[in-house]
Design an enzyme around this catalytic site. Sequence first.
Site, mmCIF file in Angstrom:
data_model
loop_
_atom_site.group_PDB
_atom_site.id
_atom_site.type_symbol
_atom_site.label_atom_id
_atom_site.label_comp_id
_atom_site.label_asym_id
_atom_site.label_seq_id
_atom_site.Cartn_x
_atom_site.Cartn_y
_atom_site.Cartn_z
ATOM 1 C CB CYS A 117 29.535 0.050 -2.582
ATOM 2 S SG CYS A 117 28.616 -0.449 -3.857
ATOM 3 C CB CYS A 146 18.859 -3.566 7.272
ATOM 4 S SG CYS A 146 20.173 -2.869 5.403
ATOM 5 C CB CYS A 187 21.760 3.138 1.712
ATOM 6 S SG CYS A 187 22.917 1.318 1.309
ATOM 7 C CB CYS A 199 24.085 2.956 -7.662
ATOM 8 S SG CYS A 199 23.763 0.951 -7.964
HETATM 9 N N1 SAH Z 1 24.974 -3.175 -3.805
HETATM 10 C C1 SAH Z 1 23.431 -4.360 -3.029
HETATM 11 C C2 SAH Z 1 22.528 -3.784 -2.092
HETATM 12 C C3 SAH Z 1 22.499 -2.352 -1.386
HETATM 13 S S1 SAH Z 1 21.926 -0.978 -2.018
HETATM 14 C C4 SAH Z 1 22.008 -3.453 -4.543
HETATM 15 O O1 SAH Z 1 22.244 -2.700 -5.199
HETATM 16 O O2 SAH Z 1 20.654 -3.876 -4.202
HETATM 17 C C5 SAH Z 1 20.237 -1.499 -1.240
HETATM 18 C C6 SAH Z 1 19.037 -0.942 -1.923
HETATM 19 O O3 SAH Z 1 18.877 -0.250 -1.624
HETATM 20 C C7 SAH Z 1 19.281 -0.937 -3.572
HETATM 21 O O4 SAH Z 1 17.898 -1.608 -3.755
HETATM 22 C C8 SAH Z 1 19.253 0.239 -3.429
HETATM 23 O O5 SAH Z 1 19.651 0.433 -5.321
HETATM 24 C C9 SAH Z 1 18.478 0.885 -2.848
HETATM 25 N N2 SAH Z 1 19.195 2.185 -2.115
HETATM 26 C C10 SAH Z 1 20.600 2.923 -1.958
HETATM 27 N N3 SAH Z 1 20.340 4.607 -2.151
HETATM 28 C C11 SAH Z 1 19.111 4.369 -2.328
HETATM 29 C C12 SAH Z 1 18.915 5.763 -2.159
HETATM 30 N N4 SAH Z 1 19.193 7.181 -1.516
HETATM 31 N N5 SAH Z 1 16.769 5.712 -2.022
HETATM 32 C C13 SAH Z 1 16.738 4.727 -2.695
HETATM 33 N N6 SAH Z 1 16.830 3.669 -2.370
HETATM 34 C C14 SAH Z 1 18.317 3.276 -2.348
#
Ligand code: SAH
Length: 357
Positions: free
Chosen positions: A120, A113, A341, A124
């Site tokens: 970023c 990964c 992440c 989110c």
């Molecule tokens: N920016 C891209 C890729 C990176 S995040 C995206 O949004 O898809 C990869 C995945 O991990 C995404 O689905 C994201 O929402 C999820 N993710 C990030 N932080 C998280 C957390 N604390 N718990 C569960 N999933 C998480």
Amino acid sequence: MEEMGYNRKIRDICEFDLKELTAVFEELGEPGYRAKQVYQWLHQKLCRDFSEMSNLPKSLRERLSQEFRITEAHPEEVLVSKLDGTRKYVLRLYDGNVIEAVLMRYHHGNSVCISTQVGCRMGCRFCASTLDGCVRNLSAAEMLAEVYAITRDTGERVSNVVMMGSGEPLDNFEESVRFIRMISDGNGLNISQRNITLSTCGIVPRIRELAELSLQITLALSLHAASQEIREEIMPIAKAYPLSEVLEACSYYYGKTGRRLTFEYSVVKGVNDNREEALHLSRLLKGMHGHVNLIPVNPIKERSFESPDREAVETFRDILEQNGINATIRREMGRDISSACGQLRRRFVEHAGMCTD
Ligand code: SAH
């Protein structure tokens, strides 16, 4: 932070694909086959030192080391799971920035990964990578260096790559696409595009642009909600691109590439884990060619989101299945070295007192 002695003017030789490198060598007055040799040293044998390129004349090796640098992602810290062999890496880049990458071992092979940005800017709500915004984009060479560093460290072949680490790959479009092309190149690691997944929060015009390239990669959409309202609550990007347009873009991607889609759904207690949402999601995804990957949210200390009950996640999956939507609950890898992440990097930066810009 600029590392001592580093000269920005010196070009990174790992940035060039084979065609470009051949042109660069022509400019240097070197034959094309030399470019191919160097490319294979860099991207197949993962050599990080010109002096080790033993089939090149010594004079050429010296010249190259004066005119170019070789990108590295240097392992600063490696956490190893005793449960399943998962390895989480903090990698240092030439300018002192650090990123994270993870190696997961599955029956079907090793999966890495990778991060696509330092930080970023998508915001989110439950994600640690975005807390300090985006420091900078990674170059394709740096993304490659993540995979190479892990391959060199373990001596094991990587068969799958997921672009699901820190960063939004479609917010760094050119370099992400360059990375995909180079890592799947026969003169490089030759990882099949079918074994590469790009995960996006849903930047509609870029999904469409990606579809036009007819790559064979899997597109994963971070959906996280079945309604526009809840999606907006947890993902600011949803305000710019309504759910209906995001799903249309995904269908367009499927139409152009024939590749089945993945919908990621981070399950958050009391936010999107109820039966109504599951039913709503089933209706929304009816007829879409893809499956749902349920990810119990990994709580971060900066936010109050909680992990859902196991039972709620299983019920959620069952409702989707009963309504004809394929769904799996993501197996948590490296539970004993668990960190969401972007958290590993943050902890490292905070503790080491390193600056990130
Ligand atoms: N920016 C891209 C890729 C990176 S995040 C995206 O949004 O898809 C990869 C995945 O991990 C995404 O689905 C994201 O929402 C999820 N993710 C990030 N932080 C998280 C957390 N604390 N718990 C569960 N999933 C998480």
